[in-house]
Each structure stands twice: as structure tokens, then as C-alpha cells.
Design an enzyme around this catalytic site. Structure first.
Site, PDB file in Angstrom:
ATOM      1  CG  ASN A   1       0.941   4.352  -3.363  1.00 18.06           C
ATOM      2  OD1 ASN A   1       0.977   3.362  -4.094  1.00 18.06           O
ATOM      3  ND2 ASN A   1       1.723   4.485  -2.296  1.00 18.06           N
TER       4      ASN A   1
ATOM      5  CE  LYS B   1      -0.041   2.924   0.435  1.00 18.75           C
ATOM      6  NZ  LYS B   1       0.068   3.078   1.874  1.00 18.75           N
TER       7      LYS B   1
ATOM      8  CG  HIS C   1       5.788   5.066   0.172  1.00 18.35           C
ATOM      9  ND1 HIS C   1       5.506   4.259   1.245  1.00 18.35           N
ATOM     10  CD2 HIS C   1       4.656   5.763  -0.090  1.00 18.35           C
ATOM     11  CE1 HIS C   1       4.251   4.464   1.614  1.00 18.35           C
ATOM     12  NE2 HIS C   1       3.701   5.377   0.814  1.00 18.35           N
TER      13      HIS C   1
ATOM     14  CD  GLU D   1       2.728   9.039   2.762  1.00 20.29           C
ATOM     15  OE1 GLU D   1       1.761   9.386   2.059  1.00 20.29           O
ATOM     16  OE2 GLU D   1       3.386   8.024   2.547  1.00 20.29           O
TER      17      GLU D   1
ATOM     18  N   GLY E   1      -2.080   5.105   6.818  1.00 13.59           N
ATOM     19  CA  GLY E   1      -3.035   4.021   7.066  1.00 13.59           C
ATOM     20  C   GLY E   1      -3.562   3.951   8.486  1.00 13.59           C
TER      21      GLY E   1
ATOM     22  CB  SER F   1      -4.700   9.107   7.415  1.00 13.84           C
ATOM     23  OG  SER F   1      -4.198   7.878   7.898  1.00 13.84           O
TER      24      SER F   1
END
Ligand code: PGA
Length: 243
Positions: A7, A9, A88, A160, A166, A202
Site C-alpha cells: 500500500n 498510500k 482501511h 491490522e 506506522g 509495521s
């Protein structure tokens, strides 16, 4: 089949992505481990080689027509998009996407033969309050109940945890394993399905070594780590070696 979803982003500009795609074409892949790249929408057209499958980071809940700023499933499909991320936490949170919207998006994706990749997971407060399983169960049942039976098997689920995105923090291996088993149990018991379940949050070239030991997982989602092709290749190889 196992999956590695990248992804990107809202990162990288056109020239960087041209270069990125050139390198991506040379990644050594295997037919048992599907590499799925989700570039920023304006640059989907750059990603048209056979070495990977194409995913979109979102899909409109609307069909074709007067919907300024939207990207419809039909349009994404005409750019060879085969998968779409939905649910998401970066959409649920800042864009206030409710489950009713996510359901509409999933239906539109299916209609254009795009497979939804559906994200679920608890935030930090829910984790501290030990509500994780309750949240996961709710996020799964609200969505799957609304998807027609014959289409359900085309879905991929991503566990997730929001607090792991992150941050460099990941759950313990036994926590991941227990959550994924719980998710699979619900899906089997309630819906008589065996859907692939991936882990995201992560994941990097250092922790992948221990993450691949979670047998019940069917793959991973990379955010930050997908920005460097060499990280993708390292992670890809580690997953491949383990299965
Ligand atoms: P991260 O992002 O790997 O940078 O934590 C994952 C994601 O948001 O899907």
C-alpha cells in the site's frame, strides 16, 4: 495462495513511480505468492506489467455518472485493477467511513470483478479495554452479512491493529496467532467460509522473520516498507521460503 499487498498510500510523484515500477518489474516472484501493488490512484496507469497484480487504495461507492472526484469500480477495472482496499483505518477515521459506506464499496467492487481486501482491527483504547475480539466480530459480521453468499469467497481479510500502523510496534506473535484464529473461526462457523487472512501494521524486513512463523496467516500488508523495492523483495523472499 499467499498474498503480499503493498500500500503506497499518498507517497511518491510521477517520476519516482516510473522508476519504482521499472524496478518492480524485475522482482522475482512465484505463482504461489501473489504480489499486489496499490499505487496512488492517479498513477495506476504506470503499473501495467505482469509481474504483479494491481490494487486500488479505495473504490467509489457510486457507479458511473455525476460524482465529482470519485473513481468508480468500472474505471478502476478498465485500468486492470483486480483488488481494492476497503475499510482501511485511514479511511474509516479521517473520512468517517461507516460500515454502510464500506458495504456499498464492496458491492461496487464485486460488480466490476474486483476483489475487496477488507481491513479490520482494534484501536489502542479498544486494545487497552480488552475489546479486540468484540470489535473484530462486529467488523466481520456487519460486512459479511450484507455480501451475497456466492460472492463472499472472493474476499480477503486483513487483521491490522490501528495502533500498529506506522508506529513500529507490532502485537506479540501469540496475539497475532490468536486473533487470526479467532477471525477464521468466526468466518467458518457463521458463514461456512475459509477466507485468507493477512496481517498488516509495521511489517518490515526485520520483523518479517518472526511474523512468518505465524502459520495461520495467508500473507501480509506493507505500508512504509513498500516504498523501497529492495525491502519488498527481502520480505517477499522470506515469506516464500517459509511456505
Ligand atoms: P505500515 O502501514 O506498514 O506503514 O504500518 C500499513 C497499512 O497502513 O496498511
Amino acid at each position: 495462495m499467499k498474498y503480499l499487498v503493498c500500500n503506497l498510500k499518498a507517497n511518491k510523484l510521477k517520476e519516482d513511480l516510473n522508476l519504482y515500477e521499472k524496478k518492480l518489474k524485475n522482482i522475482i516472484v512465484d505463482s504461489n505468492l501473489e504480489l499486489i501493488i496499490c499505487p496512488p490512484t492517479p498513477f495506476l496507469y504506470i503499473f501495467q506489467s505482469n509481474n504483479y497484480k494491481l490494487g486500488s487504495q479505495d473504490v467509489s461507492k457510486f457507479g458511473m455518472g455525476s460524482h465529482t472526484g470519485e473513481n468508480t469500480a468500472e474505471q478502476l477495472s478498465s485500468l486492470n485493477v483486480k483488488y481494492a482496499l476497503v475499510g482501511h483505518s485511514e479511511r474509516r477515521g479521517p473520512f468517517k467511513e461507516e460500515e454502510s459506506t464500506i458495504i456499498e464499496k464492496i458491492k461496487k467492487a464485486y460488480h466490476s470483478h474486483i476483489h475487496p481486501i477488507y481491513f479490520i482491527g482494534e484501536d489502542r483504547l479498544e486494545k487497552e479495554n480488552k475489546e479486540t475480539n468484540k470489535i473484530l466480530e462486529k467488523q466481520i459480521s456487519h460486512i459479511i452479512n450484507e455480501v451475497p453468499d456466492y460472492k463472499r469467497e472472493k474476499m480477503i481479510i486483513v487483521y491490522e491493529p490501528v495502533w500498529a500502523i506506522g508506529t513500529g510496534e507490532i502485537p506479540t506473535i501469540s496475539d497475532i496467532s490468536n486473533r487470526v484464529e479467532f477471525i477464521k473461526k468466526i468466518i467458518t462457523e457463521y458463514y461456512d467460509l475459509a477466507l485468507p487472512v493477512l496481517y498488516g501494521g509495521s511489517v518490515n524486513e526485520n520483523n518479517i522473520e518472526e511474523l512468518v512463523t505465524v502459520d495461520v496467516l495467508d500473507g501480509f500488508v506493507l505500508g512504509e516498507s513498500s516504498q523501497e523495492i529492495k525491502n519488498i523483495q527481502t520480505i517477499y523472499n522470506k515469506i516464500q521460503k517459509n511456505h
